[in-house]
Structure formats: structure tokens, C-alpha cells
Design an enzyme around this catalytic site. Structure first.
Site, mmCIF file in Angstrom:
data_model
loop_
_atom_site.group_PDB
_atom_site.id
_atom_site.type_symbol
_atom_site.label_atom_id
_atom_site.label_comp_id
_atom_site.label_asym_id
_atom_site.label_seq_id
_atom_site.Cartn_x
_atom_site.Cartn_y
_atom_site.Cartn_z
ATOM 1 N N ASP A 91 0.864 -1.176 0.000
ATOM 2 C CA ASP A 91 0.000 0.000 0.000
ATOM 3 C C ASP A 91 0.900 1.224 0.000
ATOM 4 O O ASP A 91 2.047 1.174 0.479
ATOM 5 C CB ASP A 91 -0.909 0.008 1.232
ATOM 6 C CG ASP A 91 -2.179 0.800 1.025
ATOM 7 O OD1 ASP A 91 -3.269 0.208 1.045
ATOM 8 O OD2 ASP A 91 -2.089 2.037 0.825
ATOM 9 N N VAL A 118 2.056 1.535 -7.029
ATOM 10 C CA VAL A 118 1.926 0.502 -8.053
ATOM 11 C C VAL A 118 2.348 0.978 -9.433
ATOM 12 O O VAL A 118 2.511 0.163 -10.360
ATOM 13 C CB VAL A 118 0.479 -0.055 -8.116
ATOM 14 C CG1 VAL A 118 0.141 -0.793 -6.834
ATOM 15 C CG2 VAL A 118 -0.534 1.048 -8.413
ATOM 16 N N TYR A 121 -12.223 7.187 -14.977
ATOM 17 C CA TYR A 121 -12.405 5.941 -14.230
ATOM 18 C C TYR A 121 -12.890 4.819 -15.142
ATOM 19 O O TYR A 121 -12.358 3.707 -15.126
ATOM 20 C CB TYR A 121 -13.407 6.197 -13.106
ATOM 21 C CG TYR A 121 -13.528 5.080 -12.100
ATOM 22 C CD1 TYR A 121 -12.471 4.744 -11.264
ATOM 23 C CD2 TYR A 121 -14.721 4.382 -11.951
ATOM 24 C CE1 TYR A 121 -12.591 3.739 -10.317
ATOM 25 C CE2 TYR A 121 -14.849 3.376 -11.006
ATOM 26 C CZ TYR A 121 -13.782 3.057 -10.193
ATOM 27 O OH TYR A 121 -13.909 2.060 -9.261
ATOM 28 N N LYS A 141 -11.241 1.044 -15.976
ATOM 29 C CA LYS A 141 -11.931 -0.143 -15.455
ATOM 30 C C LYS A 141 -12.445 -1.035 -16.576
ATOM 31 O O LYS A 141 -12.432 -2.271 -16.437
ATOM 32 C CB LYS A 141 -13.059 0.276 -14.509
ATOM 33 C CG LYS A 141 -12.562 0.963 -13.243
ATOM 34 C CD LYS A 141 -11.550 0.100 -12.480
ATOM 35 C CE LYS A 141 -11.112 0.733 -11.176
ATOM 36 N NZ LYS A 141 -10.168 -0.122 -10.420
#
Length: 283
Positions: free
Chosen positions: A49, A75, A166, A170
Site C-alpha cells: 500500500d 503501483v 475511471y 476499469k
């Protein structure tokens, strides 16, 4: 040899005890819910994280249940991802359960879109998934013992809304997961994609703290979304849903049926847009 993914007449058999899971976004939210569900089943945990305080809290909680290793990770950083994998496998063991879960909910009015907003949104929500796969999949394939990958997308990866930052990422994660499942099946590696509806997390606040410099308009554009998410499933329920989906080897894992009428409308429109088969009439 496929050690953890042997199929028997009664369905898939999973030897959870002793497995090692690497979970991005594992210090909080859905990632923490997944970690709790796995920990109760004897899975050793590697939590990654960007929020070190959240990692510390999660480690303190879960270390009473199972072995836990934590690593601070952005990430988007491929070199850091490789280092994290080396650290985890040296201390905890070889990773055979990968959860590409870290994500943010960026928003920008379309007239205010800029390259830096795209870079942040796609960097975390899509490239972060790619980085996790490219870090761990070659190791899983080389060992030849199978594995499982769960990528977190969204209901917005199946039905579009107006949040293009977004939705773009996705939808890509859903398509990536569907294709990957076909591509890695010969290696005994399973793939699922989690498409949650509203879940009670602090993802809105985490999105704002991810990079305030790009002005993602969290306060203006997503204030109503906070209330929407608060009314959703709790993270522990979602963690159990993920495990159930993995046990069933489901390609798609959902957290509720809110999306059903929108999916029905979308699929109907898609089918209606396909030309009817040609006929020989009039020839």
C-alpha cells in the site's frame, strides 16, 4: 504440476493453508477485507500500500492471525514492484495468489481533462494492474504450480457512466482479465475480475491524497459519491464474496445486483446494433 488448483468431481479444491497472497491496496478498504478473509483461512499475507500508516494498522491486526509482511508501494513504480516481490518471496514465500486491487476514483469534467489527469488515473488503475501481472506472472509460470489472479475493476468497467477517467481504466481491466484468463489457463492459473458496486471504503479521500497537484475535483465532483459508497457493502463481506468467487472459479465477481438492469439494457443495445444475417432472398 498443479498443486493448488487440482480439479475433482466435486469442483475446484483449494489448499488455502500455506498459500502466499500479495495484495495491492492491502492496507485498507477492499484489500484489507480480502486480507482478513484469506488470513482466517491460513494464507500468509503480503500487503502492499502507499499508505504506511494503514499498513502498520493492518499488520498489527492481522499478525495475530497469520504471517504478515508489509511493503510501501506505489503501483506505478515497476522497479519498486520488482523489489517488493523479491522482498516478499524471500521473507514469506513464493506468491501464488495475486490481488491487483489498488485503485483510486479520479474525476474531472471533460472540458477540464489534461494529460496529467489521464496519467494518474490510468497509471494507478490500469498500469498498476499490468505491473502486478508482469512482476508475478512470469514467476508463477516458471514454477509450474498454478496460481490465482484477481484484478479489481468496477461495475463501471461493465457499464459506462460520465466519469471517463475511471471508466476507461476499469473497462480495460475487465477486458484484460477476460483475455488473460484464456491465455494462462494452460498454466493452471485462474483469473477473476472483481466488479464491485458501492462498498463502504474511504477511497474518495484516498483519491484526493494520491496527488492533489492534478486537481481531480474530488470535493466538487465526487461528494455525492461518498454517501453512495457508505451505503454499500462492508469490506469484510466483500472479502468473503471474493473467496466465494475464487472457490467457484468465477470469471466475474460482483458484490450485489445493482448493475443488473443497466447490464441488461447495454447487452440488449449491443445485440440490436449487430446487423442481421444476410439472406438469399431476391438472388
Amino acid at each position: 504440476m498443479i498443486s493448488r488448483h487440482e480439479l475433482r468431481s466435486g469442483g475446484p479444491v483449494r489448499e488455502w493453508q500455506g498459500s502466499v497472497a500479495f495484495i495491492t491496496g492491502g492496507g485498507q478498504g477492499i484489500g484489507l477485507g480480502i486480507a482478513r478473509a484469506l488470513g482466517r483461512r491460513g494464507v500468509r499475507l503480503a500487503l502492499a500500500d502507499i499508505d504506511e500508516a494503514a499498513l502498520a494498522r493492518s499488520e498489527d491486526e492481522l499478525s495475530h492471525v497469520t504471517t504478515v509482511e508489509t511493503v510501501r508501494l506505489d503501483v506505478r513504480d515497476r522497479a519498486a514492484f520488482a523489489s517488493a516481490a523479491d522482498q516478499v518471496e524471500a521473507k514469506v514465500g513464493r506468491v501464488d495468489l495475486l490481488f491487483n486491487n489498488a485503485g483510486i476514483v479520479p474525476y474531472s469534467p471533460v472540458a477540464e481533462l489534461r494529460y496529467d489527469k489521464w496519467d494518474l488515473a490510468l497509471g494507478v488503475n490500469l498500469t498498476g494492474v499490468v505491473n502486478g501481472l508482469q512482476t508475478f506472472l512470469p514467476r508463477m509460470i516458471e514454477r509450474g504450480e498454478g496460481g490465482y489472479v484477481v484484478n479489481t475493476a468496477s461495475g463501471a468497467g461493465l457499464v459506462a457512466d460520465r466519469n471517463v477517467l475511471y471508466v476507461t481504466a476499469k473497462f480495460a481491466v475487465v477486458g484484460l482479465s477476460e483475455s488473460l484468463r484464456l491465455a494462462v489457463s494452460d498454466y493452471g492459473i485462474d483469473v477473476s475480475v472483481l466488479c464491485p458496486g458501492p462498498v463502504d471504503t474511504d477511497i474518495i479521500r484516498h483519491t484526493w491524497s494520491a496527488d492533489e497537484a492534478v486537481s481531480l475535483r474530488v470535493e466538487d465532483g465526487l461528494r455525492d459519491a461518498e454517501a453512495f459508497l457508505k451505503g454499500g457493502a462492508d469490506i469484510d463481506s466483500v472479502g468473503e464474496m471474493v473467496i466465494a468467487g475464487m472457490e467457484a472459479r468465477s470469471l466475474w465477481i460482483h458484490t450485489g445486483d445493482m448493475i443488473r438492469p443497466y447490464m441488461e439494457k447495454r447487452v440488449a443495445a449491443l445485440l440490436a446494433s449487430i446487423p442481421a444475417p444476410a439472406t438469399d432472398e431476391g438472388l
